[in-house]
Scaffold this active site. Structure first.
Site, PDB file in Angstrom:
ATOM      1  N   GLY A   1       0.837  -1.206   0.000  1.00 15.07           N
ATOM      2  CA  GLY A   1       0.000   0.000   0.000  1.00 15.07           C
ATOM      3  C   GLY A   1       0.864   1.245   0.000  1.00 15.07           C
TER       4      GLY A   1
ATOM      5  N   ARG B   1      -0.462  -6.939  -4.535  1.00 13.52           N
ATOM      6  CA  ARG B   1      -0.715  -8.283  -5.065  1.00 13.52           C
ATOM      7  C   ARG B   1       0.501  -8.693  -5.876  1.00 13.52           C
ATOM      8  NH1 ARG B   1      -6.934  -6.749  -6.282  1.00 13.52           N
ATOM      9  NH2 ARG B   1      -7.259  -6.425  -4.088  1.00 13.52           N
TER      10      ARG B   1
ATOM     11  N   ASP C   1       5.726  -4.830   5.520  1.00 13.32           N
ATOM     12  CA  ASP C   1       6.161  -6.167   5.953  1.00 13.32           C
ATOM     13  C   ASP C   1       6.146  -7.199   4.819  1.00 13.32           C
ATOM     14  OD1 ASP C   1       3.433  -5.891   5.930  1.00 13.32           O
ATOM     15  OD2 ASP C   1       3.075  -6.859   7.851  1.00 13.32           O
TER      16      ASP C   1
ATOM     17  N   THR D   1       5.117   2.254   6.075  1.00  8.08           N
ATOM     18  CA  THR D   1       3.718   1.944   6.403  1.00  8.08           C
ATOM     19  C   THR D   1       3.152   3.074   7.245  1.00  8.08           C
ATOM     20  OG1 THR D   1       2.186   0.557   7.638  1.00  8.08           O
ATOM     21  CG2 THR D   1       4.439   0.516   8.391  1.00  8.08           C
TER      22      THR D   1
ATOM     23  N   ASP E   1       0.842   2.472   9.233  1.00  3.34           N
ATOM     24  CA  ASP E   1       0.460   1.797  10.486  1.00  3.34           C
ATOM     25  C   ASP E   1       1.574   1.835  11.533  1.00  3.34           C
ATOM     26  OD1 ASP E   1      -1.833   1.186   9.138  1.00  3.34           O
ATOM     27  OD2 ASP E   1      -1.626  -0.986   9.251  1.00  3.34           O
TER      28      ASP E   1
ATOM     29  N   ASP F   1       3.948  -0.238  12.084  1.00  4.51           N
ATOM     30  CA  ASP F   1       4.075  -1.503  12.811  1.00  4.51           C
ATOM     31  C   ASP F   1       5.235  -2.374  12.323  1.00  4.51           C
ATOM     32  OD1 ASP F   1       3.033  -2.201  10.371  1.00  4.51           O
ATOM     33  OD2 ASP F   1       1.295  -3.277  11.143  1.00  4.51           O
TER      34      ASP F   1
ATOM     35  N   ARG G   1      -4.206  -2.169  11.167  1.00 12.57           N
ATOM     36  CA  ARG G   1      -4.706  -3.551  11.083  1.00 12.57           C
ATOM     37  C   ARG G   1      -4.387  -4.343  12.344  1.00 12.57           C
ATOM     38  NH1 ARG G   1      -5.551  -5.255   5.860  1.00 12.57           N
ATOM     39  NH2 ARG G   1      -5.124  -7.398   6.353  1.00 12.57           N
TER      40      ARG G   1
HETATM   41  O1  F6P Z   1      -1.066  -1.428   5.923  1.00  9.98           O
HETATM   42  C1  F6P Z   1      -1.472  -0.161   5.587  1.00  9.98           C
HETATM   43  C2  F6P Z   1      -2.963  -0.097   5.362  1.00  9.98           C
HETATM   44  O2  F6P Z   1      -3.302   1.227   5.073  1.00  9.98           O
HETATM   45  C3  F6P Z   1      -3.794  -0.641   6.522  1.00  9.98           C
HETATM   46  O3  F6P Z   1      -3.921   0.269   7.566  1.00  9.98           O
HETATM   47  C4  F6P Z   1      -5.084  -1.001   5.840  1.00  9.98           C
HETATM   48  O4  F6P Z   1      -5.791  -2.015   6.509  1.00  9.98           O
HETATM   49  C5  F6P Z   1      -4.618  -1.487   4.509  1.00  9.98           C
HETATM   50  O5  F6P Z   1      -3.355  -0.901   4.259  1.00  9.98           O
HETATM   51  C6  F6P Z   1      -5.578  -1.190   3.385  1.00  9.98           C
HETATM   52  O6  F6P Z   1      -5.113  -1.763   2.225  1.00  9.98           O
HETATM   53  P1  F6P Z   1      -5.782  -1.562   0.803  1.00  9.98           P
HETATM   54  O7  F6P Z   1      -5.234  -0.270   0.242  1.00  9.98           O
HETATM   55  O8  F6P Z   1      -5.340  -2.734   0.029  1.00  9.98           O
HETATM   56  O9  F6P Z   1      -7.261  -1.469   1.002  1.00  9.98           O
END
Ligand code: F6P
Length: 360
Positions: free
Chosen positions: A14, A77, A116, A138, A140, A142, A184
């Protein structure tokens, strides 16, 4: 002659504000050291198909420091070790083709900027012989081994601003406002944005919550005359003994999509307190827009350090923020781990001390 003369750079997973700032720093620092840079589009897909690559010079990265997204594109992906295409033999492993393309392109090393999942793939390629340096990304926050990742500060600033805006409308209507933020497996965004925005209740994955405890806290507020409340909930927060709320379950090549806990909490709070309650999901707004000054600086330091390591022939490492320094740590130590909020974290203890409830 430096050990490295031509490198590839890619962004995976992401997006997060600051990716372009890293690309810019990598390109400028590399070119200033006489190293050529090839931009690889859409994560490792750029190493499956040479037509999805382009040379990057300082001119190509001028003006991108303040831009969100990534000029190289990204995807969460398409793991080359397990490509999501069904064949009679099951999943396809394209990793040998990636290694062959890497060599055919005349690359000496790779800078992999990702979270990750992407860093795990980078580590697998390192074990297959590709010299790699990872850069953690990220919102997040994390990723294990680094105190901060670029993108986190931007997401927190945006979420805190949103909470400020919700305060005034919550107060005007004497309502409970529930704000769902990203996160998450870790509650860093919820905790930091919640504290910065003065939330009354913060719910995060590390602390399973009990609805009755939240209601008690909100009633206490009513009792001392506060007629509105703000509840911040991380998308990965769960009720005690319950499960995470999903938009979509995991399927081949795709991780599960979280979301919806804000609506669940809002509905239950309205029922249990009798107070009008509304919810807002901040979602991908937290990932968009210009990076904050802090994230631009961190991203630039990460990019510069990655090139310094490559130039010295140091591979298989991730650059990490370990104040006051940016340090290399082995990718092997990072992969497969998640940096959750420690339950004795000083900000968590301080938030409790000033009366913020966590539903426990
Ligand atoms: O890991 C980063 C993040 O933004 C998370 O907080 C969230 O759950 C996820 O990516 C969303 O991913 P996508 O853009 O695939 O919906």
């Amino acid at each position: 002659m430096p050990p490295v003369q031509r490198i590839g750079v890619l962004t995976g997973g992401g997006d997060a504000p600051g990716l372009n700032a890293v690309i810019r720093a990598v390109v400028k620092a590399a070119c200033n050291s006489g190293i050529e840079v090839l931009g690889l589009e859409d994560s490792f897909d750029g190493l499956l198909d040479p037509s999805r690559t382009r040379p990057l010079t300082p001119k190509d990265v001028t003006g991108i420091l303040r831009l969100g997204g990534t000029i190289l594109g990204t995807t969460n992906r398409g793991n080359p070790f397990e490509y999501p295409i069904d064949t009679s033999e099951g999943h396809v492993d394209y990793s040998d083709r990636v290694v062959a393309t890497f060599e055919k392109m005349g690359l000496d090393a790779l800078v992999v900027i990702g979270g990750d999942g992407t860093l795990q793939i980078a580590h697998q390629f390192y074990l297959k012989g590709i010299p790699v340096v990872g850069v953690p990304k990220t919102i997040d926050n994390d990723i294990w081994g680094t105190t901060s990742c670029f993108g986190f500060d931007t997401a927190v600033s945006f979420a805190a601003d949103a909470i400020d805006r919700l305060h005034t409308t919550a107060e005007a209507h004497k309502r409970i406002m529930v704000v769902e933020v990203m996160g998450r497996y870790a509650g860093w965004i919820a905790l930091h944005a919640g504290v910065a925005g003065g939330a009354d209740v913060i719910l995060m994955p590390e602390i399973p919550f009990d609805m009755d405890k939240i209601v008690t806290r909100l009633r206490e507020r009513e009792a001392f005359g506060a007629r509105f409340s703000i509840v911040v909930v991380a998308e990965g927060a769960t009720p005690r003994g319950g499960k995470t709320t999903l938009v979509e379950a995991a399927k081949r090549g795709h991780v599960e999509r979280l979301g919806g806990i804000g609506a669940v909490v809002a509905q239950q709070l309205e029922k249990l307190t009798g107070k009008e309650t509304r919810y807002v999901v901040l979602g991908h707004l937290q990932r968009g827009g210009a990076p904050t000054a802090f994230d631009r600086v961190l991203a630039t330091r990460f990019g510069g350090k990655a090139v310094e390591l490559l130039s010295r022939g140091v591979f298989g490492r991730m650059v990490a923020n370990n104040p006051p320094d940016i340090v290399p740590i082995p990718l092997a130590d990072v992969v497969g781990k998640t940096k959750t909020v420690p339950l004795d974290y000083d900000l968590l203890r301080t938030a409790r001390a000033i009366g913020t409830a966590f539903g426990d």
